[in-house]
Every structure is written in C-alpha cells, then in structure tokens.
Write an enzyme that holds these catalytic residues in place. Structure first.
Site, PDB file in Angstrom:
ATOM      1  CB  SER A 227      -0.951  -0.081   1.199  1.00 55.21           C
ATOM      2  OG  SER A 227      -1.921   0.928   1.155  1.00 55.21           O
TER       3      SER A 227
ATOM      4  CG  ASP B 202      -7.389  -2.026  -3.510  1.00 57.17           C
ATOM      5  OD1 ASP B 202      -7.905  -1.138  -2.806  1.00 57.17           O
ATOM      6  OD2 ASP B 202      -6.190  -2.315  -3.478  1.00 57.17           O
TER       7      ASP B 202
ATOM      8  CG  HIS C 268      -5.938  -1.609   0.096  1.00 58.18           C
ATOM      9  ND1 HIS C 268      -5.430  -1.213  -1.132  1.00 58.18           N
ATOM     10  CD2 HIS C 268      -5.127  -1.050   1.026  1.00 58.18           C
ATOM     11  CE1 HIS C 268      -4.369  -0.446  -0.940  1.00 58.18           C
ATOM     12  NE2 HIS C 268      -4.148  -0.339   0.360  1.00 58.18           N
TER      13      HIS C 268
HETATM   14  C1  MLT Z   1      -1.433   5.897  -0.077  1.00 53.51           C
HETATM   15  O1  MLT Z   1      -1.823   6.823   0.585  1.00 53.51           O
HETATM   16  O2  MLT Z   1      -0.244   5.650  -0.318  1.00 53.51           O
HETATM   17  C2  MLT Z   1      -2.490   5.018  -0.641  1.00 53.51           C
HETATM   18  O3  MLT Z   1      -3.712   5.683  -0.630  1.00 53.51           O
HETATM   19  C3  MLT Z   1      -2.619   3.752   0.087  1.00 53.51           C
HETATM   20  C4  MLT Z   1      -2.824   3.956   1.550  1.00 53.51           C
HETATM   21  O4  MLT Z   1      -1.864   4.076   2.256  1.00 53.51           O
HETATM   22  O5  MLT Z   1      -3.976   3.985   1.991  1.00 53.51           O
END
Ligand code: MLT
Length: 206
Positions: free
Chosen positions: A108, A158, A189
């Site tokens: 992520s 996701d 996710h």
């Molecule tokens: C981010 O902020 O890098 C992406 O939205 C994924 C997350 O951390 O939620």
C-alpha cells in the site's frame, strides 16, 4: 535483531541467515510500523536480511512514507523528497550492515514509496514486490529500469486502488524497461495467503 533509532529512520534489522540471499527492504502501509512486515518478510524470503524502516510522516498519529492530501491524492513534492530520504537511508544501511543492493517489498503506502524510489533513484533497488500499489506521481519520471524484475499484486475489489490506476502503473514500469508480472487477486486492499504465495514464488525464481 534490534530496533535502531540513531540512523535517519527508526528501523529494525535482521541479519541474513543464509548466504547468497538478497536483502529485503520492508515498507509498511499507512498506520503500520517497522514491526509490521517482518513475519511476511521471513515467510517469503527465508534466510534473507530484512531491513524495515518506519515511515517518517504522521497522519493523525499513523506513520506513512509521504504526505497525502486525501485518500489517493498525494502531496507530490513530499513524495519526491521522501523517496530521496528513503534512498539515502538505504545506502546508509547498506554501508552499516554490509548489504548488497536490496529488493523492495512494500504494501500500500509502502509499495507507493517503493515505486517513487524506483523511478527517482533507480540505483536503490534490485527489484520489487509491490502489494496493492498505485501511481505515486501523476507524471511518472523517466528512469532506466532495464534488468529489473517487479511483481505487482492488485486486488480486483480494492476500494482504494482503481483497477485502471494499477494497470497504468504496470504499463509505466514496463515502458521503462522493467520486467513486470502483474497479478490480480479476487480480493480487496488487505493482504491474504495468495499474496504471500505469489511473493514467495516470485522471490524464489529470481
Ligand atoms: C497511499 O496513501 O499511499 C495510498 O492511498 C494507500 C494507503 O496508504 O492507503
């Protein structure tokens, strides 16, 4: 293993237990820390050295690797600055712990900073496992990624990463010369066992 605070990132480091194994840099998601991905790292790369930094940005108390303005909307100047800080930390850690060029394994937000680092400081990583990544920069910089193997694992359901965004990212990395395997799991996710299997098989084949 120890938690270190005197270098530029709070981090944990686990030395290799098998010779010839490529080190992994573990990059956690929003709200995670340097402990989060250690079990995953041990499971997918048994015997590898593990270097696991904590993101230096806080969003309502939750560590991240760069600032965002809203979910999926990033402060791109901060993305660039933080990618450079991370690349510097990794060189520092390589010298301190005697590590060869590592692979990135990010989830992520951690996958997104790994992508930014691949593009802005392409000498940092030998390759990457990107779990639920998205494009960290609207204009993706040019970079020579030839010879680099990258596994991307997306979730078909996701709610954070639109499918088209992940597809654009895979295309952008391939256009820059990386050999990209893009797997799409029937998941959201969050990570599951299938991610672990894909990552382990990918790393075992390198
Ligand atoms: C981010 O902020 O890098 C992406 O939205 C994924 C997350 O951390 O939620």
């Amino acid at each position: 293993m120890s938690t270190e605070t005197e270098m530029s990132f709070i981090h944990r480091f686990e030395p290799a237990t098998a010779s010839g194994s490529v080190p992994l840099v573990l990059l956690h998601g929003t709200g995670g820390d340097e402990n989060d991905l250690l079990d995953l790292g041990r499971a997918v790369a048994p015997g590898s050295a593990l270097l696991s930094p904590r993101g230096r940005v806080l969003e309502n108390g939750m560590p991240r690797f760069f600032r965002r303005l809203a979910e999926g909307v990033f402060d791109e100047a901060d993305v660039k600055r933080r990618a450079s800080e991370l690349a510097d930390f990794i060189s520092e850690a390589q010298a301190r712990y005697g590590l060869e060029k590592p692979l990135a394994l990010g989830f992520s937000n951690g996958a997104n900073i790994a992508v930014a680092t691949l593009l802005l400081r392409p000498d940092t990583f030998a390759g990457a496992v990107l779990l639920r990544p998205m494009m960290p920069l609207a204009d993706m910089p040019d970079a020579d990624l030839r010879g680099m193997n990258i596994l991307m694992v997306s979730g078909a359901m996701d709610s954070i990463v639109p499918h088209a965004n992940a597809a654009r990212l895979a295309a952008a990395l391939s256009e820059r010369g990386a050999s990209v395997a893009h797997e799409i799991l029937p998941s959201g996710h969050q990570l599951g066992q299938a991610d672990l299997r894909l990552a382990r098989d990918f790393l075992a084949r390198l």
